[in-house]
Design an enzyme around this catalytic site. Sequence first.
Site, PDB file in Angstrom:
ATOM      1  CG  ASP A   1       1.306   6.232  -3.460  1.00 16.97           C
ATOM      2  OD1 ASP A   1       0.314   6.550  -4.142  1.00 16.97           O
ATOM      3  OD2 ASP A   1       2.335   5.736  -3.955  1.00 16.97           O
TER       4      ASP A   1
ATOM      5  CG  ASP B   1      -7.480   0.175   6.281  1.00 12.81           C
ATOM      6  OD1 ASP B   1      -6.838   1.133   5.801  1.00 12.81           O
ATOM      7  OD2 ASP B   1      -8.703   0.039   6.116  1.00 12.81           O
ATOM      8  N   GLY B   2      -3.971   0.716   5.820  1.00 13.15           N
ATOM      9  CA  GLY B   2      -3.082   1.869   5.937  1.00 13.15           C
ATOM     10  C   GLY B   2      -3.722   3.051   6.635  1.00 13.15           C
TER      11      GLY B   2
ATOM     12  CG  HIS C   1       9.031   6.789  -6.384  1.00 16.00           C
ATOM     13  ND1 HIS C   1       8.815   5.694  -7.188  1.00 16.00           N
ATOM     14  CD2 HIS C   1       8.176   6.657  -5.319  1.00 16.00           C
ATOM     15  CE1 HIS C   1       7.874   4.935  -6.649  1.00 16.00           C
ATOM     16  NE2 HIS C   1       7.486   5.503  -5.519  1.00 16.00           N
TER      17      HIS C   1
ATOM     18  CG  HIS D   1      -2.138   2.988   1.214  1.00 15.40           C
ATOM     19  ND1 HIS D   1      -2.204   4.102   2.029  1.00 15.40           N
ATOM     20  CD2 HIS D   1      -3.397   2.476   1.183  1.00 15.40           C
ATOM     21  CE1 HIS D   1      -3.453   4.261   2.467  1.00 15.40           C
ATOM     22  NE2 HIS D   1      -4.192   3.292   1.964  1.00 15.40           N
TER      23      HIS D   1
END
Length: 287
Positions: free
Chosen positions: A167, A146-147, A18, A41
């Site tokens: 991620d 779904d990512g 981050h 995600h």
Amino acid sequence: MNYRHAFHAGNAADVMKHAVLAWVLDRLRTKDAPFFVLDTHAGIGRYDLDDQAATRTGEALRGIRRVLADGGADRLPEAAKPYLDLLNRLNDGVSPIRTYPGSPLITRMMMREQDRLLLAELHAEDVQTLRNLFRGDAQVAVHHMDGWLSLKAHLPPKERRGLVIIDPPFEAPDEYERMVAALALAHRRWATGQYLLWYPVKDRAAVWKLHQMLEDTGIPKMLAAELCWSDDDQSGRLNGSGLILVNPPWKTQEALSELLPALGTALAAGNGPTGCRWIRDESGKTA
């Protein structure tokens, strides 16, 4: 579908990824043209570090709360400032911090009125929490999907500039292969976009394989960054946090070469390998 990030929010891996994410977004803001962000995600976007899930593992105590303890933020380099500033804003300067942002909220807090965010989340409860967080926000779209499929569905965007955050929870045994295939597809669709991919450092041989697969794609401008808090021969446990940056902003390597060791010191991370190197540089050559 068993992974829930609430148990891990604010841990050392979050701090690393981050802090880098906030720095990359801050670089995107230096130009007036709008940017687009796709988070494949997304999770729930915001976490309570005093919640039962977070306190059960205590990972935030060894993560972001350790970093910020005893004026620790003052000892971090300039590259950490975007991350530290948004944590301070989100918690109104209260210490120790209670609210921790996931990548969706970090991105939203750093966007301007011309920018746009699209969030993909597959978990039914989490996507509803995410929708509640951004309800009424015209700049944020939340999709229950779904990512991996979101990369094909939403790239390229109408904006010329932007970032894709990948991620995944790494529950599937073939997650590295899926990540490489997804990046190759996304890059073919949007070669000028920036990409930020997170991976766990557990087994060094598996990480070498990941880097080799990435190198084999031929994608240029690909930088690998890692912060490790344990020797990476301790297979089966999380020994560190890794990021792949594609088309990173100018001077990213210099910034991370200063930021990552400082974060390691703040986390009391031990002597694991920490730093960054080009998998393929701007010319497409390997390191």
